[in-house]
Write a protein that holds these residues in place. Structure first.
Motif, mmCIF file in Angstrom:
data_model
loop_
_atom_site.group_PDB
_atom_site.id
_atom_site.type_symbol
_atom_site.label_atom_id
_atom_site.label_comp_id
_atom_site.label_asym_id
_atom_site.label_seq_id
_atom_site.Cartn_x
_atom_site.Cartn_y
_atom_site.Cartn_z
ATOM 1 N N ALA A 1 27.991 21.847 31.345
ATOM 2 C CA ALA A 1 28.595 22.462 32.530
ATOM 3 C C ALA A 1 29.897 23.095 32.087
ATOM 4 N N PHE A 2 30.072 24.354 32.402
ATOM 5 C CA PHE A 2 31.365 24.951 32.081
ATOM 6 C C PHE A 2 31.756 26.031 33.060
ATOM 7 N N GLY A 3 33.042 26.260 33.156
ATOM 8 C CA GLY A 3 33.567 27.298 34.027
ATOM 9 C C GLY A 3 34.732 27.962 33.337
ATOM 10 N N ALA A 4 34.861 29.260 33.556
ATOM 11 C CA ALA A 4 35.939 29.985 32.893
ATOM 12 C C ALA A 4 36.780 30.708 33.940
ATOM 13 N N LEU B 1 40.350 26.888 39.474
ATOM 14 C CA LEU B 1 39.195 27.794 39.548
ATOM 15 C C LEU B 1 38.176 27.442 38.466
ATOM 16 N N ALA B 2 38.675 27.239 37.231
ATOM 17 C CA ALA B 2 37.765 26.926 36.126
ATOM 18 C C ALA B 2 37.038 25.609 36.386
ATOM 19 N N MET B 3 37.787 24.606 36.860
ATOM 20 C CA MET B 3 37.176 23.301 37.084
ATOM 21 C C MET B 3 36.175 23.329 38.223
ATOM 22 N N THR B 4 36.512 24.071 39.278
ATOM 23 C CA THR B 4 35.593 24.168 40.405
ATOM 24 C C THR B 4 34.275 24.784 39.966
ATOM 25 N N ARG B 5 34.384 25.839 39.140
ATOM 26 C CA ARG B 5 33.163 26.510 38.677
ATOM 27 C C ARG B 5 32.325 25.564 37.824
ATOM 28 N N TRP C 1 45.391 38.476 24.247
ATOM 29 C CA TRP C 1 45.936 39.218 25.384
ATOM 30 C C TRP C 1 47.439 39.068 25.580
ATOM 31 N N GLY C 2 48.120 38.356 24.713
ATOM 32 C CA GLY C 2 49.549 38.145 24.929
ATOM 33 C C GLY C 2 49.770 36.967 25.862
ATOM 34 N N SER C 3 51.031 36.582 26.051
ATOM 35 C CA SER C 3 51.298 35.295 26.696
ATOM 36 C C SER C 3 51.082 35.290 28.208
ATOM 37 N N HIS C 4 50.937 36.434 28.839
ATOM 38 C CA HIS C 4 50.800 36.421 30.297
ATOM 39 C C HIS C 4 49.364 36.434 30.792
ATOM 40 N N VAL C 5 48.419 36.554 29.889
ATOM 41 C CA VAL C 5 47.016 36.476 30.285
ATOM 42 C C VAL C 5 46.408 35.281 29.564
ATOM 43 N N ILE C 6 45.878 34.353 30.362
ATOM 44 C CA ILE C 6 45.427 33.084 29.806
ATOM 45 C C ILE C 6 44.006 32.793 30.264
ATOM 46 N N GLU C 7 43.184 32.325 29.332
ATOM 47 C CA GLU C 7 41.860 31.876 29.757
ATOM 48 C C GLU C 7 41.846 30.361 29.848
ATOM 49 N N PHE C 8 41.356 29.854 30.959
ATOM 50 C CA PHE C 8 41.092 28.424 31.096
ATOM 51 C C PHE C 8 39.607 28.225 30.991
ATOM 52 N N LEU C 9 39.205 27.303 30.134
ATOM 53 C CA LEU C 9 37.789 26.984 30.020
ATOM 54 C C LEU C 9 37.639 25.494 30.265
ATOM 55 N N ALA C 10 36.891 25.150 31.312
ATOM 56 C CA ALA C 10 36.599 23.741 31.579
ATOM 57 C C ALA C 10 35.174 23.508 31.130
#
Lengths: 313, 283
Positions: free
Chosen positions: B163-166, B202-206, B231-240
């Motif tokens: 199960a994963f969400g991004a 959002l990532a965890m919910t998905r 993407w530099g420090s202001h764009v971050i990907e969260f992956l759960a």
């Protein structure tokens, strides 16, 4: 005779020995000493590995190694090697025609066909170098009267860039079981002594080091290049295919080596993916897999089931 | 010197010398399992079928965002999710080809290729396993190690799937006057805090939705990865990401672990969750 002349003579003798398929002079002397028990045994085993090996009924004999430097004949560029007709002989080829329907090929032309193709000669060159090195380490192991070699480390190094020469060296600790039957080929494993003991305990015995190599050149066509320049998020089919194919080739070659040494499977497979720029937009994807082929000698895996434990620290 | 008899060593050498042994049936396998994992999986009835991989190379374009707003980068989220999904699907196909019923020790990685183009390779890799003589439909995928899986199955659970969400999120930059006003104070950067909260949620919910879709009872060994990739420090990907499990037995089976005090002098690293990569925060 001066020392220098002496050293030169030894070197000549070593090269001649290599050409005859024998070990270099220095290695022969070391093996001789180890076999006769004139020197103390050497090993790079840790204390727990040493204990585990003794528990499995084996003892260390000495460090052994095998090495080889070979020239790898490789020619890059599908169209330059095979002309425009594109008959690659054996090896996988996949073409990516120009999506705009043009059939231009020339370098610098805006419309061109893309190619993904397998470098059979390159793969064979690496395998050949590896075979020479493995044959030498096995010869050393046999020379010292060992049953096998554990903890084999592999050093694979491109000299002068990819596609020129390759150094392949393997080094490990030879072990034996006193009074055990003599083996035609000693076993080899890249797993350490503790893993060797667990393997034996689990009903498996290592057979040989197995390797798989997959080399694909990706020469992007105009369709791929257009996609690379775009602003959108999209899957690049040609590069995905190339990398996946290199991985598949590697796994297939590894599994066919498992079959060649009459093993049941390979464990502890390590993969290494490297990409090399070949000039222009072309790149070489090289996948290298290394594992220990194992054979099952007993069905009942463990004398007692594993005990779940909780560490108090 | 006499040698103590050792049935296992002698049987093993006899097998290598060419007689006897209890050989596997069927094709030879390759696996990236460690010895412990291979032996433990055999203990619960699984045999390795082969190393399986899937990959997808994606060109990651640019999505424009307002400089001073917190917002999700939906195009990038979709691309990051879809690319992983494609790599997984390719790997599952490969697993089916070699007769696997499940994949253990999954490694799902993103490799950014530097150079002229913003290329990302998504790779899914693991060892396909199967229980001989048991029929099953579909392939479950798990990023658990062989040891974890052994414990899980002994305790009465069955892995159902990954199960994963991004979520790729843009954190707003501050205005110049606001920045000036804060230079002499210790102050919470509200926009940063709330952006990180929102993206993580959002990532965890998905991820949870994915688990519910396959009717899992829970997710184990879940972790959150936080990366800025390129993407530099202001764009971050969260992956759960985690493995969803279902209780297969009537109830949880007690394991009653034995307690031991280790005599190893090597300090075992505590089993802490993987730390978030350092490239994510600051700004």
């Amino acid at each position: 005779m001066s020392d220098q002349a002496d050293a030169q003579q030894r070197q000549q003798a070593s090269i001649a020995a290599l050409e005859r398929g024998q070990l270099p002079i220095a290695a022969q002397e070391r093996i001789e000493e180890l076999r006769e028990g004139r020197s103390a045994w050497t090993s790079d085993l840790s204390v727990s590995e040493m204990a585990a090996i003794a528990h499995a009924g084996f003892e260390p004999v000495g460090m052994v190694m095998g090495s080889s430097v070979c020239r790898i004949a490789a020619q890059w560029g599908y169209t330059t090697v095979y002309g425009m007709s594109g008959t690659a002989g054996s090896g996988r080829v996949r073409t990516y025609p120009c999506p705009h329907g043009f059939y231009g090929y020339g370098v610098g032309s805006e419309h061109r066909t893309g190619f993904n193709w397998e470098h059979r000669y390159y793969e064979a060159g690496i395998t050949e170098t590896r075979n020479l090195a493995l044959r030498r380490i096995l010869e050393e192991a046999q020379g010292v009267g060992a049953h096998g070699v554990v903890g084999v480390r592999i050093m694979k190094r491109h000299l002068e860039g990819v596609g020129n020469s390759l150094e392949f060296t393997c080094i490990g600790t030879a072990i034996r079981r006193r009074g055990g039957p003599q083996l035609r080929t000693p076993f080899m494993s890249h797993l350490d002594g503790v893993a060797f003991s667990k393997l034996l305990h689990g009903g498996y015995v290592p057979v040989a080091l197995v390797m798989g190599i997959g080399a694909m050149e990706i020469d992007p066509g105009c369709g791929t290049e257009w996609q690379l320049r775009s602003w959108s998020n999209s899957r690049i089919q040609q590069i995905s295919d190339g990398i996946e194919e290199a991985r598949m080739l590697g796994i297939n070659h590894l599994e066919s080596e498992v079959a060649t040494v009459d093993a049941d499977g390979a464990v502890g497979v390590e993969t290494d993916l490297a990409a090399y720029e070949l000039g222009g937009e072309s790149q070489l994807i090289e996948l290298f897999l290394l594992g220990t082929a194992v054979r099952r000698y007993a069905k009942e895996p463990l004398d007692e089931p594993p005990l779940p434990i909780m560490r108090l620290r | 010197m006499t040698v103590a008899p050792h049935p296992r060593a002698d049987a093993a050498l006899a097998c290598l010398a060419g007689h006897g042994g209890d050989r596997h049936q069927g094709r030879g396998f390759s696996s990236d399992l460690s010895v412990d994992e291979a032996v433990l999986l055999k203990e619960i009835g699984y045999e390795p079928r082969g190393l399986v991989v899937g990959s997808a190379v994606y060109h990651l374009g640019i999505q424009y965002s307002n400089w001073n707003t917190n917002q999700e980068m939906t195009d990038l989220t979709r691309a990051m999710y879809q690319a992983r999904q494609e790599a997984l699907t390719a790997m599952e196909r490969h697993a089916e080809q070699v007769g696997g019923q499940g994949v253990v020790g999954l490694k799902l990685e993103v490799q950014m290729h530097s150079g002229g183009h913003p290329l990302a390779e998504f790779v899914a890799m693991g060892t396909a396993v199967a229980q001989p003589g048991v029929r099953s439909s579909g392939v479950w995928v798990s990023d658990l190690s062989g040891q974890d899986l052994y414990l899980l199955i002994r305790a009465g659970y069955q892995p159902v799937g990954l199960a994963f969400g991004a979520c790729v999120y843009h954190v707003a930059h501050q205005g110049i006057s606001q920045w000036m006003g804060q230079q002499t104070q210790n102050i919470e950067l509200g926009n940063y805090t709330s952006a990180l909260y929102e993206a993580r949620e959002l990532a965890m919910t998905r991820m949870q939705e994915e688990a519910e879709r396959v009717r899992a009872h829970g997710i184990v060994a879940m972790r959150i990865e936080q990366k800025s990739h390129m993407w530099g420090s202001h764009v971050i990907e969260f992956l759960a990401i985690g493995t969803s499990v279902r209780l297969a037995a009537a109830e949880h089976q007690r394991l009653d672990p034995e307690m031991v005090v280790s005599l190893d002098d090597e300090q075992e690293p505590a089993a802490a969750p993987a730390p978030a990569s350092g490239d994510a925060a600051e700004g």
